[in-house]
Design a protein around this motif. Structure first.
Motif, PDB file in Angstrom:
ATOM      1  N   PHE A 209       6.493  28.838 -65.007  1.00 48.68           N
ATOM      2  CA  PHE A 209       7.402  27.909 -64.212  1.00 48.68           C
ATOM      3  C   PHE A 209       8.517  27.400 -65.146  1.00 48.68           C
ATOM      4  O   PHE A 209       8.030  27.312 -66.267  1.00 48.68           O
ATOM      5  N   ASN A 210       9.530  27.102 -64.658  1.00 48.50           N
ATOM      6  CA  ASN A 210      10.772  26.335 -65.559  1.00 48.50           C
ATOM      7  C   ASN A 210      11.574  25.510 -64.629  1.00 48.50           C
ATOM      8  O   ASN A 210      11.521  25.453 -63.252  1.00 48.50           O
ATOM      9  N   VAL A 211      12.253  24.689 -65.209  1.00 45.28           N
ATOM     10  CA  VAL A 211      13.088  23.665 -64.669  1.00 45.28           C
ATOM     11  C   VAL A 211      14.559  23.846 -65.107  1.00 45.28           C
ATOM     12  O   VAL A 211      14.806  24.068 -66.214  1.00 45.28           O
ATOM     13  N   THR A 212      15.469  24.093 -64.228  1.00 45.57           N
ATOM     14  CA  THR A 212      16.618  24.731 -64.827  1.00 45.57           C
ATOM     15  C   THR A 212      17.771  23.495 -64.954  1.00 45.57           C
ATOM     16  O   THR A 212      18.973  23.618 -65.664  1.00 45.57           O
ATOM     17  N   THR A 261       7.373  33.981 -61.072  1.00 48.84           N
ATOM     18  CA  THR A 261       8.046  32.899 -61.766  1.00 48.84           C
ATOM     19  C   THR A 261       8.666  32.067 -60.699  1.00 48.84           C
ATOM     20  O   THR A 261       9.326  32.284 -59.577  1.00 48.84           O
ATOM     21  N   ILE A 262       8.405  30.821 -61.037  1.00 49.91           N
ATOM     22  CA  ILE A 262       8.809  29.828 -60.079  1.00 49.91           C
ATOM     23  C   ILE A 262       9.710  28.625 -60.752  1.00 49.91           C
ATOM     24  O   ILE A 262       9.274  28.325 -61.752  1.00 49.91           O
ATOM     25  N   THR A 263      10.771  28.196 -60.196  1.00 48.68           N
ATOM     26  CA  THR A 263      11.653  27.540 -60.807  1.00 48.68           C
ATOM     27  C   THR A 263      12.070  26.317 -59.693  1.00 48.68           C
ATOM     28  O   THR A 263      12.009  26.354 -58.492  1.00 48.68           O
ATOM     29  N   VAL A 264      12.183  25.301 -60.633  1.00 54.32           N
ATOM     30  CA  VAL A 264      12.550  23.910 -59.852  1.00 54.32           C
ATOM     31  C   VAL A 264      13.835  23.433 -60.237  1.00 54.32           C
ATOM     32  O   VAL A 264      14.179  23.434 -61.480  1.00 54.32           O
ATOM     33  N   GLY A 265      15.010  23.405 -59.165  1.00 58.22           N
ATOM     34  CA  GLY A 265      16.193  22.967 -59.881  1.00 58.22           C
ATOM     35  C   GLY A 265      16.721  21.806 -58.798  1.00 58.22           C
ATOM     36  O   GLY A 265      16.101  21.276 -57.872  1.00 58.22           O
ATOM     37  N   ALA A 266      17.848  21.009 -59.138  1.00 58.07           N
ATOM     38  CA  ALA A 266      18.600  20.017 -58.681  1.00 58.07           C
ATOM     39  C   ALA A 266      19.357  20.388 -57.510  1.00 58.07           C
ATOM     40  O   ALA A 266      20.209  21.327 -57.681  1.00 58.07           O
ATOM     41  N   LEU A 267      19.376  19.841 -56.474  1.00 57.93           N
ATOM     42  CA  LEU A 267      20.561  19.781 -55.425  1.00 57.93           C
ATOM     43  C   LEU A 267      21.633  18.556 -55.542  1.00 57.93           C
ATOM     44  O   LEU A 267      20.970  17.459 -56.051  1.00 57.93           O
ATOM     45  N   GLU A 268      22.508  18.367 -54.620  1.00 55.85           N
ATOM     46  CA  GLU A 268      23.352  17.302 -54.780  1.00 55.85           C
ATOM     47  C   GLU A 268      22.498  16.050 -54.088  1.00 55.85           C
ATOM     48  O   GLU A 268      22.652  14.920 -54.763  1.00 55.85           O
ATOM     49  N   ASP A 275      11.186  30.976 -55.897  1.00 57.16           N
ATOM     50  CA  ASP A 275      10.227  32.040 -56.792  1.00 57.16           C
ATOM     51  C   ASP A 275      10.921  33.379 -56.499  1.00 57.16           C
ATOM     52  O   ASP A 275      11.751  33.772 -55.755  1.00 57.16           O
ATOM     53  N   ASP A 276      10.408  34.351 -57.485  1.00 55.29           N
ATOM     54  CA  ASP A 276      10.985  35.517 -57.397  1.00 55.29           C
ATOM     55  C   ASP A 276       9.837  36.560 -56.605  1.00 55.29           C
ATOM     56  O   ASP A 276       9.994  37.640 -56.852  1.00 55.29           O
ATOM     57  N   GLY A 277       9.356  35.967 -55.670  1.00 51.13           N
ATOM     58  CA  GLY A 277       8.124  36.972 -54.662  1.00 51.13           C
ATOM     59  C   GLY A 277       8.941  37.575 -53.791  1.00 51.13           C
ATOM     60  O   GLY A 277      10.053  37.838 -53.700  1.00 51.13           O
ATOM     61  N   PRO A 278       8.068  38.017 -52.760  1.00 53.55           N
ATOM     62  CA  PRO A 278       8.798  38.996 -51.765  1.00 53.55           C
ATOM     63  C   PRO A 278       9.508  38.208 -50.853  1.00 53.55           C
ATOM     64  O   PRO A 278       9.953  39.117 -49.980  1.00 53.55           O
ATOM     65  N   GLY A 279       9.452  36.915 -50.778  1.00 52.54           N
ATOM     66  CA  GLY A 279      10.425  36.360 -49.816  1.00 52.54           C
ATOM     67  C   GLY A 279       9.707  35.875 -48.335  1.00 52.54           C
ATOM     68  O   GLY A 279       8.604  36.359 -48.289  1.00 52.54           O
ATOM     69  N   ILE A 280      10.423  35.169 -47.570  1.00 52.29           N
ATOM     70  CA  ILE A 280       9.765  34.884 -46.348  1.00 52.29           C
ATOM     71  C   ILE A 280      11.044  35.566 -45.210  1.00 52.29           C
ATOM     72  O   ILE A 280      12.186  35.401 -45.270  1.00 52.29           O
TER      73      ILE A 280
END
Length: 337
Positions: A209-212, A261-268, A275-280
């Motif tokens: 887990f990380n915060v960008t 790997t899961i990442t949390v980041g900011a939007l406006e 995440d870097d998984g298989p997606g939806i």
């Protein structure tokens, strides 16, 4: 009553009837009950066999194969469907066993869920409770074993915190089941702090887990925001780690991966979780938030439904897209602020 039957959480905190039980000589006995239970089930007392309680209902059926009492004796976490008693009910009773032949039974009066009465109601209540309680229950069990082995009192604090969390979750789940999530957006909530606290309460042995970015602070209900992150994190882990849905470098076959790997980041005006998984897949994005929808064997399909309801209760919006690395990307925007 012996010390081994001590109840370690305050039953009065539960809004629904609850009993604590202990199995002695293959007989589950009622050890204590909260006031809500005593109000509804007036003729029952401590040290009475649980079978005596069940005998007052016309139909007693477990959600798993076998006799409900057998599940109590074996320490199985299952649900029990109970016909109405006098003027109340029907009830759905959920068993929460411990490791020492004790546990709790929580009784939910399904007559209060007018739009959900029936088999689907039982399934939804059962799935919601088992889904959200799994992590704090596992945390409590792990710390209890560690406390027994080391005697370190810090482990008992962790067990107590996990029990407190389970109490809150039960209250929340009952609200969700009744299709009415109440929020109290009365404090400034740090999104980064909420994400970090949620990460600590989810099983993440095979995830990082990380915060960008510096994340925003928003007026919200802190407990609900934490629940939102817990369910997003759990969704990423459960649908990525150990699955066979990852494309190979040739793009034609699939292979299992052991980490995500899961990442949390900011939007406006909000934040995202990626995440870097298989997606939806694009054709599934309109239904992933529907209760019961899941592509994973054994999945409840409730995690993202809870996310959607928490977001809506705050008057925010959530969308799901594909990340640049092919994983799932959830964007939450504070449209009302």
């Amino acid at each position: 009553m012996t010390d081994e039957h001590c109840v370690t959480i305050t039953l009065e905190e539960f809004p629904d009837p609850v009993i604590a039980y202990a199995v002695e000589d293959d007989e589950p006995l009622i050890i204590t009950a909260n006031e809500a239970f005593e109000t509804v089930f007036k003729s029952f007392s401590s040290e009475m066999p649980v079978t005596t309680l069940f005998d007052h209902f016309g139909v007693v059926t477990a959600t798993a194969t076998g006799d409900p009492v057998t599940h109590l004796i074996r320490g199985n976490s299952v649900g029990i469907c109970l016909e109405g008693l006098d003027e109340t009910g029907p009830y759905f009773a959920r068993i929460f066993p411990s490791d020492d032949n004790t546990g709790y039974i929580v009784f939910t009066d399904l007559s209060e869920c007018h739009d959900l009465i029936g088999t689907s109601t039982v399934d939804q209540v059962s799935s919601l409770i088992s889904h959200d309680l799994r992590n704090p229950l596992d945390v409590a069990k792990a710390h209890l074993r560690a406390a027994q082995e080391t005697g370190d009192p810090e482990h008992f604090d962790a067990v107590s915190n996990a029990h407190d969390r389970m109490e809150q979750i039960i209250r929340d789940v009952l609200t969700v089941t009744r299709d009415d999530i109440a929020v109290d957006p009365s404090e400034n909530v740090s999104i980064e702090r909420a994400a970090n606290r949620a990460w600590e309460s989810v099983e993440t042995d095979h995830a990082s887990f990380n915060v960008t970015d510096p994340l925003p602070t928003v007026t919200a209900d802190a407990d609900r925001v934490r629940r939102l992150f817990e369910n997003l994190f759990r969704n990423s882990v459960e649908h990525s780690v150990g699955t066979g849905d990852w494309p190979t470098e040739h793009g034609h076959e699939t292979s299992a991966r052991n980490t995500v790997t899961i990442t949390v980041g900011a939007l406006e005006n909000g934040f995202y979780v990626v995440d870097d998984g298989p997606g939806i897949p694009p054709d599934e994005r309109d239904v992933v938030f529907e209760p019961g929808y899941s592509t994973r064997d054994g999945g409840t399909g409730l995690g993202l439904a809870i996310v959607d309801r928490i977001v809506a209760a705050h008057d925010w919006t959530v969308t799901v897209t594909t990340a640049t690395n092919g994983g799932a990307r959830f964007e939450i925007r504070f449209d009302n602020q």
